[in-house]
Design an enzyme around this catalytic site. Structure first.
Site, short mmCIF file in Angstrom:
data_model
loop_
_atom_site.label_atom_id
_atom_site.label_comp_id
_atom_site.label_asym_id
_atom_site.label_seq_id
_atom_site.Cartn_x
_atom_site.Cartn_y
_atom_site.Cartn_z
N ARG A 60 1.63 4.26 -3.05
CA ARG A 60 1.37 5.84 -2.62
C ARG A 60 2.56 6.39 -2.77
NH1 ARG A 60 -2.40 2.61 -0.42
NH2 ARG A 60 -4.44 3.50 0.38
N ARG A 63 -3.04 -13.89 -2.00
CA ARG A 63 -3.19 -14.25 -0.66
C ARG A 63 -3.75 -15.48 -0.52
NH1 ARG A 63 -1.00 -9.86 1.41
NH2 ARG A 63 -1.77 -7.66 0.39
N ASP A 65 -6.97 -7.98 4.84
CA ASP A 65 -6.32 -8.87 3.86
C ASP A 65 -5.58 -10.11 4.67
OD1 ASP A 65 -6.98 -7.03 2.13
OD2 ASP A 65 -5.00 -5.81 2.36
N SER A 116 0.95 -1.21 0.12
CA SER A 116 0.08 0.02 0.04
C SER A 116 0.69 1.29 0.14
CB SER A 116 -0.93 -0.08 1.28
OG SER A 116 -1.83 -1.13 1.29
N GLY A 129 -6.30 -3.46 -7.59
CA GLY A 129 -7.41 -2.41 -7.13
C GLY A 129 -6.97 -1.26 -6.57
N LYS A 155 -12.66 -8.69 -3.29
CA LYS A 155 -11.16 -8.75 -3.45
C LYS A 155 -10.92 -9.27 -4.77
CE LYS A 155 -10.93 -6.46 0.31
NZ LYS A 155 -10.69 -4.83 0.35
N ARG A 188 -14.40 -6.29 -10.25
CA ARG A 188 -14.18 -5.78 -8.93
C ARG A 188 -15.05 -4.34 -9.18
NH1 ARG A 188 -8.46 -6.17 -6.45
NH2 ARG A 188 -9.66 -5.13 -4.51
#
Ligand code: SPQ
Length: 429
Positions: free
Chosen positions: A28, A389, A316, A24, A95, A343, A123
């Site tokens: 960013r 995952r 998650d 994440s 996503g 997800k 999604r």
């Protein structure tokens, strides 16, 4: 289709793992480096497939980004430096890329088209396209903007006052990124507190954002200034080895440099509640992103109930927590987690389906699952369903199986943890 044969461990798991960069925060860092003015250096960047998709999209938007293993140099020219792309922006499986990018493009006065892989095509996007349209962006797409391919022509944005119907860091972040470009002050109210990496990064890049409980206020017209970013390790990647260390007999694993942002540490709280043997050495909490080392040892675990506000702080990790619960004494109930259905796969269905194949006693519910502990796991052929995952959770499950496990589509794991099997094999020696 790729296949991977996985064998049980004989001697337990032992060793030290440097946890790779947070996905994440890596996304960013590319986005903020691109919309800020000046040169941003990123260290411990995660070169997983999803973050590489983000780099590729920003290059198509005209940003120069140099890559050297886990380091990036990004030459940002502010929001106004982004250019109309000549090509379609392909977000792959990510996503986070598509939803946050829509927030940035909503304020840009040019046309872009966004596509992704088969999973992205299923999604939901209305959760971002609808509020961004209400701010003034022109967005079109399949099923009126619910699914990719999407097109967007941004431009002048009005601020938004928005009560979010879902607890989602991606929706919140898309609206904050649009809010930074709007004329006036935007107010976004979260349903439950979700990861706050976007808010932290705005401050790091010299911007302002206020947070009062679940209310976020952001002023438009802000200019961000380049800032070097050190990405901490990803607690969502560490989670696989936290659980492996707790459930595999005779194990002791040290996980170095794990991100310990309180909006992400739900798994630690739940593992502690279940009786896991964890020791945490937190480095001095920095104003940016806290991190530390965690030691996990084989543990005797008890079932628990996981529900409410903790869910977004471990969303998650639910697939690997489900595996943990199969090895606890008693029943674990997971509620309020219907977001799992949207997800990379429907993670309620894929977890239940694949763990059942290995002999677990687990039932799907409308918003979660019920897991009966004390299962002896067998072997067999299982599938990641193309979901990183799910693939990693099944690889950890195989360590306890009586027989060989064959994992279909293991390559999905490179989305967030390209070195996963190297790290796992190192612990087995
Ligand atoms: O990026 P993507 O594909 O949505 O990744 C996932 C994951 O498991 O890696 C979810 F499938 O993480 C999301 C997370 O579930 C990453 C994220 C973020 O970086 O802001 C926020 C969460 O999603 P959401 O929809 O709850 O905002």
């Amino acid at each position: 289709m790729e296949l991977k044969e996985l064998l049980p461990t004989i001697n337990g798991l032992k060793g030290v793992i440097d946890i790779p960069g947070d996905k994440s925060i890596s996304h960013r860092s590319v986005m903020f480096g691109s919309i800020a003015q000046g040169v941003t250096k990123v260290t411990n960047f995660l070169p997983g497939d999803d973050c590489l998709s983000t780099i590729s999209c920003f290059r198509k938007l005209g940003v120069v980004i140099e890559e050297n293993e886990n380091e990036l140099t990004i030459y940002g020219n502010g929001f106004d430096g982004l250019k109309e792309p000549d090509e379609v922006l392909d977000v792959g499986n990510s996503g986070t890329t598509i939803r946050l990018l829509l927030g940035i493009l909503a304020g840009r006065p040019f046309f872009s088209t966004l596509i992704g892989d088969h999973s992205i095509g299923k999604r939901p996007m209305t959760r971002v396209t609808e509020p961004l349209r209400s701010m003034g962006a022109q967005i079109d797409g399949r099923k009126d903007g619910e699914f990719t391919p999407l097109s967007i022509r941004g431009g002048h944005l009005n601020p938004i006052h928005y009560q979010m119907p879902v607890a989602s860091a991606q929706v919140k972040s898309a609206l904050i990124l649009a809010g930074l470009q709007a004329e006036g002050e935007s107010i976004i109210i979260e349903k439950a507190e979700s990861r706050d990496h976007t808010e932290r990064m705005i401050r790091k890049f010299g911007g302002e954002v206020q947070k009062n409980n679940r209310t976020i206020t952001v002023k438009g017209g802000q200019k961000l200034i380049a800032s070097d970013v050190l990405v901490p390790g990803d607690i969502s990647s560490a989670a696989f080895f936290l659980v492996a260390g707790a459930i595999v007999p005779d194990s002791e694993i040290v996980l170095k440099n794990v991100g310990l942002n309180p909006t992400r540490t739900g798994i630690i709280e739940i593992m502690n509640k279940m009786g896991a043997n964890l020791e945490i050495y937190q480095e001095e909490a920095s104003s940016f992103e806290p991190a530390g080392d965690i030691t996990v040892k084989t543990s005797s675990l008890r079932g628990t109930v996981i529900e409410g506000d903790v869910i977004p702080r471990l969303i998650d990790e639910i697939p690997i927590i489900a595996l943990l619960a199969t090895q606890a004494e008693g029943t674990t109930i997971i509620k309020d987690a219907s977001e799992l259905k949207v997800k990379e796969t429907n993670r309620i269905d894929t977890v239940v389906q694949e763990l059942t194949k290995l002999g677990a006693s687990i039932e799907a519910t409308d918003d979660g699952m019920i897991i009966h502990g004390g299962s002896t796991l067998t072997g067999g052929t299982v599938s990641s369903h193309g979901d990183h995952r799910i693939g990693m959770m099944l690889a950890i499950a195989s360590l306890l199986c009586k027989d060989k496990v064959v994992l279909e589509n293991p390559e999905a794991i490179s989305v967030s943890y390209p070195n996963f099997f190297n790290h796992l094999n190192r612990l087995k020696k």
